[in-house]
Structures are given as structure tokens and as C-alpha cells.
Design a protein around this motif. Structure first.
Motif, PDB file in Angstrom:
ATOM      1  N   ARG A 114       2.792 -11.854   5.687  1.00  0.00           N
ATOM      2  CA  ARG A 114       3.951 -10.751   5.410  1.00  0.00           C
ATOM      3  C   ARG A 114       3.245  -9.749   5.116  1.00  0.00           C
ATOM      4  O   ARG A 114       2.350  -9.345   4.488  1.00  0.00           O
ATOM      5  CB  ARG A 114       4.908 -11.363   4.152  1.00  0.00           C
ATOM      6  N   LEU A 115       3.722  -8.662   6.024  1.00  0.00           N
ATOM      7  CA  LEU A 115       3.052  -7.282   6.058  1.00  0.00           C
ATOM      8  C   LEU A 115       4.306  -6.385   5.303  1.00  0.00           C
ATOM      9  O   LEU A 115       5.347  -5.896   6.118  1.00  0.00           O
ATOM     10  CB  LEU A 115       2.578  -6.722   7.328  1.00  0.00           C
ATOM     11  N   GLU A 116       4.120  -5.696   4.201  1.00  0.00           N
ATOM     12  CA  GLU A 116       5.008  -4.990   3.521  1.00  0.00           C
ATOM     13  C   GLU A 116       4.650  -3.505   3.766  1.00  0.00           C
ATOM     14  O   GLU A 116       3.651  -2.975   3.900  1.00  0.00           O
ATOM     15  CB  GLU A 116       5.025  -5.298   2.027  1.00  0.00           C
ATOM     16  N   GLY A 117       5.772  -2.791   3.916  1.00  0.00           N
ATOM     17  CA  GLY A 117       5.846  -1.468   3.896  1.00  0.00           C
ATOM     18  C   GLY A 117       6.374  -0.385   5.116  1.00  0.00           C
ATOM     19  O   GLY A 117       6.062   0.726   5.265  1.00  0.00           O
ATOM     20  N   LEU A 118       6.968  -1.381   6.155  1.00  0.00           N
ATOM     21  CA  LEU A 118       7.194  -0.842   7.376  1.00  0.00           C
ATOM     22  C   LEU A 118       8.615  -0.862   7.544  1.00  0.00           C
ATOM     23  O   LEU A 118       9.194  -0.570   8.795  1.00  0.00           O
ATOM     24  CB  LEU A 118       6.571  -1.573   8.513  1.00  0.00           C
ATOM     25  N   PRO A 119       9.489  -1.402   6.679  1.00  0.00           N
ATOM     26  CA  PRO A 119      11.040  -1.418   7.056  1.00  0.00           C
ATOM     27  C   PRO A 119      11.549   0.022   7.451  1.00  0.00           C
ATOM     28  O   PRO A 119      11.382   1.174   6.860  1.00  0.00           O
ATOM     29  CB  PRO A 119      11.653  -1.657   5.593  1.00  0.00           C
ATOM     30  N   GLY A 120      12.260  -0.021   8.527  1.00  0.00           N
ATOM     31  CA  GLY A 120      12.878   1.281   8.925  1.00  0.00           C
ATOM     32  C   GLY A 120      11.916   2.060   9.869  1.00  0.00           C
ATOM     33  O   GLY A 120      12.372   3.131  10.560  1.00  0.00           O
TER      34      GLY A 120
ATOM     35  N   THR B  87       1.011  -3.395   2.707  1.00  0.00           N
ATOM     36  CA  THR B  87       0.388  -4.596   1.597  1.00  0.00           C
ATOM     37  C   THR B  87       0.297  -5.788   2.479  1.00  0.00           C
ATOM     38  O   THR B  87       1.411  -6.421   2.843  1.00  0.00           O
ATOM     39  CB  THR B  87       1.054  -4.779   0.447  1.00  0.00           C
ATOM     40  N   LEU B  88      -0.743  -6.433   2.840  1.00  0.00           N
ATOM     41  CA  LEU B  88      -0.788  -7.795   3.588  1.00  0.00           C
ATOM     42  C   LEU B  88      -0.727  -8.843   2.626  1.00  0.00           C
ATOM     43  O   LEU B  88      -1.695  -9.122   1.651  1.00  0.00           O
ATOM     44  CB  LEU B  88      -1.816  -7.945   4.453  1.00  0.00           C
ATOM     45  N   ASP B  89       0.031  -9.812   2.528  1.00  0.00           N
ATOM     46  CA  ASP B  89       0.133 -11.011   1.827  1.00  0.00           C
ATOM     47  C   ASP B  89       0.127 -12.432   2.555  1.00  0.00           C
ATOM     48  O   ASP B  89       0.929 -12.371   3.449  1.00  0.00           O
ATOM     49  CB  ASP B  89       1.439 -11.109   1.256  1.00  0.00           C
TER      50      ASP B  89
END
Length: 243
Positions: A128-134, A170-172
Motif C-alpha cells: 500500500r502506497l500512501e500519499g497519492l489520493p487525488g 509512505t510504503l507499507d
């Protein structure tokens, strides 16, 4: 491979001068097949530019209580007007890499490039890669169709996307969280070839142990350098819990 270091390298690399799949290849002075600063007569220079296969020399090593700092430069000239150098800063909790380009010529040059980071993960298709919504992105697997990211990015198969974003990510991977910051970059490239299109130097049994998340300058944010100017492209990896 994910249990130890943060970066992945194939266990069966090509012999030099073949490109090494893993670590952080330096794509310079163009990204992929964009040929922005290609000086060849028919713009037929190598994929990702000449820097990733070039021989680099270690110019300086500085060891101190906060870790180690390395300075590197190419052994031979790679471009008539642009000169690159790399700086690496590392300790147990942080890795910072800079690719610095200096314009030493006489006419403006358009360039692109990337720090093609191969991150070691437990299973790429569970990340899951966080920080890219939108964020808007170009989907290279759909003919560069422009789309918008809906929610956080869950990797479930092959993907090759150029996100127009300078956000911290952030990479989870389910076992650890890595914070990914970028400098001098408005493009974030996220790539995995999928199970059915692994490169020849990547055995199937390790094919899901990497995910590329790259600090880049691409067709979305090329860099124009004028004589005497410099550009810094950087990436910083750190443990999310330490950030």
C-alpha cells in the motif's frame, strides 16, 4: 530480501556493462525513452540515458557520528554541456541520495531523469502506497491515459504510472513502513512489471520482492537548465516510525 536492507537487487545480475537491476539506478540525463537531452544525431541513445551503465569513481568518503557520506562522479564525460555528480548519505535509520547536474556549456538544455529506486518488500502485490489520493497520473500500461488516483494506492498487479505529485509518500508492505521524501521532483514513478513480464535477469521466485517508487523529472516536469545553473534531484528513505 525485505527482512534486511531497504533496497532490492536481483540475485542474478548481468555482467558489466549490462544494467544492474536493483539498488538505485541513475537515469540521466533523460528518463525512459524521452531523450530530452540526447545528443545523438538520430536521438537513439540508451533507455534511461548513459549514466546508469557508466563507470563512476568514488571521489570522497566522510565518516562521522551520524553515518557516512559518499561523493561520486562519472569516470568519463557523459554529455557535452551537463555534468552530473552523486552524493549518498546513510546511517541505520536514513538513506539520502542526490543526483546533482551542473550546466557547464553555453546553451539551455532540457533534461529529465530519475532515481530508479528498487525497494525491497515482502510481496509487491500486497503493498500500500500512501500519499497519492487525488493525484493525476499517466498510466503507461494504457497508452499514457491520464487518470486520477482514487484513495490510497494498493498494488495488486502490474503497473507503470507517472504521478504528478511532490507529496511525501509512505510504503507499507505489511511488515514495515518506509517514508519516501523527494527533492527537486514533481513526478513520482511507481512500477512493477507483473508476474508475466519480469525482466530476463529477475527469477520468478523473487519477482514480487521489489517495488519501484522513484523520484523523477519526466514529461510532466522536465527541467530546463541554463548555463551556470544546477539542478538537484533527491530521494530520502527513512523508517516511518522514526520520521
Amino acid at each position: 530480501m525485505a527482512a534486511g536492507g531497504w533496497l532490492w537487487v536481483t540475485p542474478t545480475p548481468q555482467d558489466p556493462p549490462g544494467a544492474i537491476r536493483g539498488g538505485i539506478p541513475l537515469c540521466w540525463p533523460w528518463f525512459a525513452d524521452e531523450h530530452t537531452a540526447d545528443e545523438s544525431a538520430d536521438r537513439s541513445g540508451p533507455l534511461h540515458g548513459p549514466a546508469r551503465k557508466a563507470a563512476w569513481r568514488l571521489d570522497a568518503v566522510d565518516k562521522h557520528e551520524e553515518g557516512v557520506e559518499l561523493h561520486l562522479s562519472p569516470e568519463s564525460r557523459l554529455h557535452s554541456q551537463l555534468t552530473p555528480r552523486a552524493v549518498i548519505q546513510a546511517n541505520a535509520n536514513r538513506l539520502h541520495v542526490e543526483l546533482i547536474t551542473e550546466h557547464t556549456g553555453e546553451t539551455p538544455v532540457k533534461m529529465s531523469g530519475a532515481l530508479h529506486t528498487y525497494l525491497a518488500v515482502t510481496d509487491a502485490f500486497g503493498c500500500r502506497l500512501e500519499g497519492l489520493p487525488g493525484a493525476r497520473y499517466l498510466d503507461k500500461l494504457a497508452g499514457f491515459a491520464e487518470r486520477e488516483q482514487q484513495g490510497e494506492l494498493g498494488v495488486r498487479g502490474a503497473l507503470d504510472r507517472i504521478y504528478h505529485s511532490n507529496a511525501e509518500l509512505t510504503l507499507d508492505d505489511g511488515n514495515r513502513r518506509l517514508r519516501i521524501a523527494r527533492q527537486g521532483s514533481d513526478s513520482a514513478v511507481v512500477w512493477h512489471p507483473g508476474d508475466d513480464a519480469l525482466p530476463a535477469d529477475t527469477p520468478a521466485e523473487v519477482g514480487r520482492h521489489f517495488l519501484c517508487v522513484e523520484a523523477a523529472n519526466t514529461r510532466l516536469d522536465p527541467v530546463w537548465l541554463v548555463p551556470g545553473a544546477q539542478h538537484l534531484l533527491g530521494t530520502t528513505l527513512s523508517r516511518a516510525e522514526d520520521a
